[in-house]
Design a protein around this motif. Structure first.
Motif, short mmCIF file in Angstrom:
data_model
loop_
_atom_site.label_atom_id
_atom_site.label_comp_id
_atom_site.label_asym_id
_atom_site.label_seq_id
_atom_site.Cartn_x
_atom_site.Cartn_y
_atom_site.Cartn_z
N LYS A 1 0.84 -1.12 -0.09
CA LYS A 1 -0.05 -0.08 -0.05
C LYS A 1 0.87 1.20 0.01
CE LYS A 1 -3.76 2.19 2.55
NZ LYS A 1 -4.96 1.99 3.65
N PHE A 2 1.83 1.18 0.88
CA PHE A 2 2.87 2.22 0.95
C PHE A 2 3.40 2.79 -0.44
CE2 PHE A 2 7.18 3.94 1.42
CZ PHE A 2 6.90 5.11 2.45
N ASN A 3 4.00 1.65 -1.03
CA ASN A 3 4.66 1.85 -2.16
C ASN A 3 3.70 2.02 -3.53
OD1 ASN A 3 7.70 1.66 -2.09
ND2 ASN A 3 6.97 -0.15 -0.98
N ARG A 4 2.64 1.48 -3.65
CA ARG A 4 1.64 1.87 -4.54
C ARG A 4 1.36 3.03 -4.53
NH1 ARG A 4 -2.08 -2.13 -7.82
NH2 ARG A 4 -3.42 -0.66 -9.07
N HIS A 5 0.97 3.78 -3.35
CA HIS A 5 0.47 5.22 -3.62
C HIS A 5 1.52 6.09 -4.22
CE1 HIS A 5 -2.62 4.44 0.05
NE2 HIS A 5 -3.05 4.17 -1.35
N PHE A 6 2.94 5.90 -3.98
CA PHE A 6 3.83 6.68 -4.44
C PHE A 6 3.97 6.33 -5.93
CE2 PHE A 6 5.41 7.38 -0.05
CZ PHE A 6 5.77 8.64 -0.28
N LEU A 7 4.01 5.12 -6.28
CA LEU A 7 4.01 4.96 -7.70
C LEU A 7 2.82 5.25 -8.54
CD1 LEU A 7 5.06 1.01 -7.38
CD2 LEU A 7 6.57 2.84 -8.12
N GLU A 8 1.73 5.24 -8.07
CA GLU A 8 0.60 5.94 -8.71
C GLU A 8 0.65 7.36 -8.63
OE1 GLU A 8 -3.07 2.72 -7.97
OE2 GLU A 8 -2.62 4.24 -6.43
N ASN A 9 1.34 8.08 -7.52
CA ASN A 9 1.48 9.59 -7.67
C ASN A 9 0.29 10.12 -8.22
OD1 ASN A 9 2.64 11.85 -7.34
ND2 ASN A 9 3.89 11.89 -9.07
N LYS A 10 -0.84 10.08 -7.74
CA LYS A 10 -2.06 10.50 -7.75
C LYS A 10 -2.25 12.10 -7.84
CE LYS A 10 -5.11 6.65 -7.66
NZ LYS A 10 -6.32 6.01 -6.98
#
Length: 217
Positions: A100-109
């Motif tokens: 969850k932590f890394n996905r949010h950074f990767l998506e960078n919404k």
């Protein structure tokens, strides 16, 4: 002379310190989640360097940070390593869910200005990473002397003992340490979890292939 980059949370708590009044450029490090960066949506002036690591190695590294004698106050884990593997897979650890932590950074919404690096790249070819960071920060060139001034004090062996989590015989900082600690079935379960949790990321988002396999990069 190496200058340690302060943790932003600690800097905020320091009496008499006003972050906005510190000399620019201001550099901080943090483990804050994406939504807690406190950066206005679409702000491109604030630059973020996000470093991601193979979850299999992250699990092993985190374990040594939460068990005595190296554990941080309030983070003492009382169970076995096998117990910790289960908690990590469920995101039930002090650091929260890795995926969850890394996905949010990767998506960078929110459209932050982010440079993505991996621990594996930093270990394998740190010189290239230093050049990428220099360019990202807006410097037109960087000399060999400047590269060496950054490289030497940030080598793992140079940092051992300087910070509490980077101490002890079990903390090695090497890529692929998980193979010494995790069983084949545990590694496969982590690979399965990574494939599931990172499924659906855009084609332009690149996650190292070793995170999805038994290979070491």
């Amino acid at each position: 002379h190496a200058v340690s980059v302060p943790w932003i949370n600690n800097s905020i708590k320091m009496k008499g310190v006003k972050l906005d009044e510190r000399a620019s450029p201001r550099v901080f490090k943090t483990h804050n989640h994406y939504q807690h960066l406190n950066v206005p949506q679409g702000n491109r002036d604030v630059k973020v360097i996000h470093v991601m690591r193979d979850p299999k190695d992250v699990l092993c590294s985190q374990y040594f940070q939460v068990v005595k004698p190296l554990s941080v106050k309030g983070m003492d884990f009382q169970g076995t390593f096998q117990d910790y593997v289960g908690h990590f897979l469920g995101g039930k650890v002090s650091f929260g869910s890795y995926w969850k932590f890394n996905r949010h950074f990767l998506e960078n919404k929110d459209g932050f200005n982010i440079l993505y690096l991996t621990y594996e790249d930093l270990s394998r070819d740190k010189i290239t990473c230093i050049k990428k960071i220099s360019e990202f920060m807006g410097y037109k060139s960087i000399s060999i002397e400047q590269i060496e001034a950054v490289d030497k004090p940030t080598r793992f062996e140079s940092m051992v003992g300087t910070q509490r989590p980077i101490s002890g015989d079990n903390v090695k900082g090497k890529v692929g340490q998980n193979k010494e600690m995790l069983s084949a079935s545990q590694r496969l379960e982590l690979i399965k979890q990574t494939k599931c949790k990172f499924d659906g990321l855009g084609d332009d988002i690149v996650v190292p292939s070793c995170y999805f396999s038994e290979s070491i990069q």
